[in-house]
Motif scaffolding. Structure first.
Motif, PDB file in Angstrom:
ATOM      1  N   ALA A  25      12.896  -9.176  17.928  1.00  0.00           N
ATOM      2  CA  ALA A  25      12.175  -7.980  18.375  1.00  0.00           C
ATOM      3  C   ALA A  25      12.855  -7.374  19.597  1.00  0.00           C
ATOM      4  N   GLY A  26      13.293  -8.234  20.515  1.00  0.00           N
ATOM      5  CA  GLY A  26      14.003  -7.742  21.688  1.00  0.00           C
ATOM      6  C   GLY A  26      15.309  -7.062  21.314  1.00  0.00           C
ATOM      7  N   LEU A  27      16.029  -7.634  20.334  1.00  0.00           N
ATOM      8  CA  LEU A  27      17.281  -7.040  19.876  1.00  0.00           C
ATOM      9  C   LEU A  27      17.034  -5.679  19.237  1.00  0.00           C
ATOM     10  N   ALA A 132      22.752 -13.016  20.348  1.00  0.00           N
ATOM     11  CA  ALA A 132      23.604 -12.694  21.494  1.00  0.00           C
ATOM     12  C   ALA A 132      24.848 -11.929  21.072  1.00  0.00           C
ATOM     13  N   ALA A 133      25.370 -12.227  19.876  1.00  0.00           N
ATOM     14  CA  ALA A 133      26.555 -11.520  19.396  1.00  0.00           C
ATOM     15  C   ALA A 133      26.282 -10.019  19.285  1.00  0.00           C
ATOM     16  N   GLU A 134      25.136  -9.667  18.720  1.00  0.00           N
ATOM     17  CA  GLU A 134      24.810  -8.248  18.549  1.00  0.00           C
ATOM     18  C   GLU A 134      24.466  -7.585  19.879  1.00  0.00           C
ATOM     19  N   ALA A 135      23.754  -8.309  20.751  1.00  0.00           N
ATOM     20  CA  ALA A 135      23.439  -7.760  22.069  1.00  0.00           C
ATOM     21  C   ALA A 135      24.719  -7.556  22.878  1.00  0.00           C
ATOM     22  N   ASP A 183      32.519  -9.621  25.885  1.00  0.00           N
ATOM     23  CA  ASP A 183      31.370  -9.337  25.019  1.00  0.00           C
ATOM     24  C   ASP A 183      31.797  -9.171  23.558  1.00  0.00           C
ATOM     25  N   LEU A 184      32.886  -8.445  23.333  1.00  0.00           N
ATOM     26  CA  LEU A 184      33.301  -8.182  21.953  1.00  0.00           C
ATOM     27  C   LEU A 184      33.907  -9.426  21.313  1.00  0.00           C
ATOM     28  N   LEU A 185      34.590 -10.254  22.071  1.00  0.00           N
ATOM     29  CA  LEU A 185      35.088 -11.525  21.527  1.00  0.00           C
ATOM     30  C   LEU A 185      33.921 -12.436  21.157  1.00  0.00           C
ATOM     31  N   ASN A 186      32.856 -12.386  21.945  1.00  0.00           N
ATOM     32  CA  ASN A 186      31.649 -13.145  21.609  1.00  0.00           C
ATOM     33  C   ASN A 186      31.010 -12.611  20.335  1.00  0.00           C
ATOM     34  N   ALA A 187      30.979 -11.285  20.191  1.00  0.00           N
ATOM     35  CA  ALA A 187      30.417 -10.667  18.980  1.00  0.00           C
ATOM     36  C   ALA A 187      31.243 -11.029  17.752  1.00  0.00           C
ATOM     37  N   ILE A 188      32.557 -11.134  17.918  1.00  0.00           N
ATOM     38  CA  ILE A 188      33.430 -11.501  16.796  1.00  0.00           C
ATOM     39  C   ILE A 188      33.259 -12.970  16.443  1.00  0.00           C
ATOM     40  N   VAL A 201      19.046  -5.705   4.505  1.00  0.00           N
ATOM     41  CA  VAL A 201      17.977  -5.724   5.513  1.00  0.00           C
ATOM     42  C   VAL A 201      18.561  -5.581   6.915  1.00  0.00           C
ATOM     43  N   ASP A 202      19.857  -5.846   7.057  1.00  0.00           N
ATOM     44  CA  ASP A 202      20.525  -5.733   8.351  1.00  0.00           C
ATOM     45  C   ASP A 202      21.261  -4.405   8.512  1.00  0.00           C
ATOM     46  N   LEU A 203      20.976  -3.454   7.672  1.00  0.00           N
ATOM     47  CA  LEU A 203      21.646  -2.155   7.752  1.00  0.00           C
ATOM     48  C   LEU A 203      21.450  -1.544   9.139  1.00  0.00           C
ATOM     49  N   GLY A 204      22.543  -1.114   9.739  1.00  0.00           N
ATOM     50  CA  GLY A 204      22.481  -0.546  11.073  1.00  0.00           C
ATOM     51  C   GLY A 204      22.812  -1.528  12.177  1.00  0.00           C
ATOM     52  N   HIS A 205      22.860  -2.837  11.818  1.00  0.00           N
ATOM     53  CA  HIS A 205      23.248  -3.837  12.808  1.00  0.00           C
ATOM     54  C   HIS A 205      24.766  -3.857  12.956  1.00  0.00           C
ATOM     55  N   ALA A 206      25.231  -4.363  14.088  1.00  0.00           N
ATOM     56  CA  ALA A 206      26.667  -4.513  14.321  1.00  0.00           C
ATOM     57  C   ALA A 206      27.113  -5.879  13.820  1.00  0.00           C
ATOM     58  N   ASN A 207      28.144  -5.905  12.969  1.00  0.00           N
ATOM     59  CA  ASN A 207      28.676  -7.167  12.476  1.00  0.00           C
ATOM     60  C   ASN A 207      30.041  -7.441  13.101  1.00  0.00           C
ATOM     61  N   VAL A 208      30.701  -8.482  12.599  1.00  0.00           N
ATOM     62  CA  VAL A 208      32.011  -8.872  13.123  1.00  0.00           C
ATOM     63  C   VAL A 208      33.017  -7.734  13.016  1.00  0.00           C
TER      64      VAL A 208
END
Length: 277
Positions: A25-27, A132-135, A183-188, A201-208
């Motif tokens: 919810a926070g994300l 945390a990866a997406e945040a 941050d971006l290396l963590n997201a990857i 269901v994850d449409l719009g989220h940031a992926n690797v």
């Protein structure tokens, strides 16, 4: 005597995060926080380029005067558009810091990486890293925009109080990019590797792949071209994305989030509420 009580009608961030559902919810709030800066950002970027054209300067309306100030590169320090962009961007950086803190993710400026510590909430380590990866992606996106517009800005990477904020000085451009890269290396490293389809269901989220693309853009900005090429070739060969057959299909309202879109800030239809003005 003063009595300090928590409001029973408000949710307090420090006490809210107790499980994975609440982290999600926070994300979602962080993704929602991407919308407001975007409504101003075009006037700080596109308007100053040849992609948009102002009128001849004869308008007497206040909004047009504000746009003309930006278009001609002399906005006053009281410019309302600048104020809103800055305020809304840092407000969402605050949101991402709160979620990252709840997920046990902390930026270590000495090592230049995101480090994790155990959390007491009802969420696994993998679930915390996914959030945390997406945040991290969202925070990096904001700081990348800020550092390109303003140079070295105030580097806030954890929740702070208003009193603490008054004691923080601007950081260097180098330190800003150091956090963006971390941050971006963590997201990857910890993000979702799936290419999101239109019915996901994850449409719009940031992926690797979105994180790799943004980091490649960062590397190109820093003239680290070979590192950018490695990331971009990885997206081309393994990301699951592809070019559309026609130019207009990329932007068609009937073909949103198509195979060419690695990431986009999402709005609902219409110009009010959750719509894009």
């Amino acid at each position: 005597d003063y009595i300090d009580l928590n409001s029973e009608s408000n949710i307090i961030a420090e006490n809210y995060y107790s499980n994975y559902t609440e982290l999600q919810a926070g994300l979602t709030g962080c993704y929602n926080g991407l919308q407001k800066p975007l409504t101003e950002e075009w006037s700080l970027t596109e308007l100053r380029s040849d992609n948009t054209v102002m009128d001849g300067g004869t308008s007497t309306s206040t909004p047009n005067h504000d746009l003309a100030f930006l278009d001609q590169f002399y906005p006053p320090t009281t410019h309302h558009g600048l104020y809103k962009y800055w305020l809304n961007t840092y407000n969402n950086i605050k949101n991402t810091n709160t979620v990252l803190n709840a997920a046990g993710a902390n930026y270590n400026p000495s090592t230049g990486i995101i480090e994790y510590e155990p959390v007491s909430i009802d969420a696994t380590a993998d679930q915390c890293k996914k959030i945390a990866a997406e945040a991290s992606f969202i925070r990096a996106y904001h700081y990348f925009n800020l550092v390109r517009l303003y140079g070295g800005v105030f580097l806030i990477d954890e929740p702070i109080t208003p009193e603490q904020a008054k004691t923080i000085n601007r950081s260097s451009v180098t330190d800003n990019y150091k956090l963006i890269e971390a941050d971006l290396l963590n997201a990857i490293a910890n993000g979702n590797v799936a290419a999101f389809t239109a019915n996901s269901v994850d449409l719009g989220h940031a992926n690797v792949w979105a994180a790799k693309a943004l980091l490649a853009k960062v590397y190109l900005t820093l003239n680290r071209k070979s590192e950018a090429a490695t990331l971009l070739n990885s997206i081309i060969s393994s990301g699951g994305y592809s070019l559309q057959t026609t130019y207009e299909s990329v932007f068609s309202v009937n073909n949103e989030m198509n195979s060419e879109i690695l990431f986009a800030i999402r709005f609902k239809g219409g110009g009010l509420g959750m719509g894009n003005p």
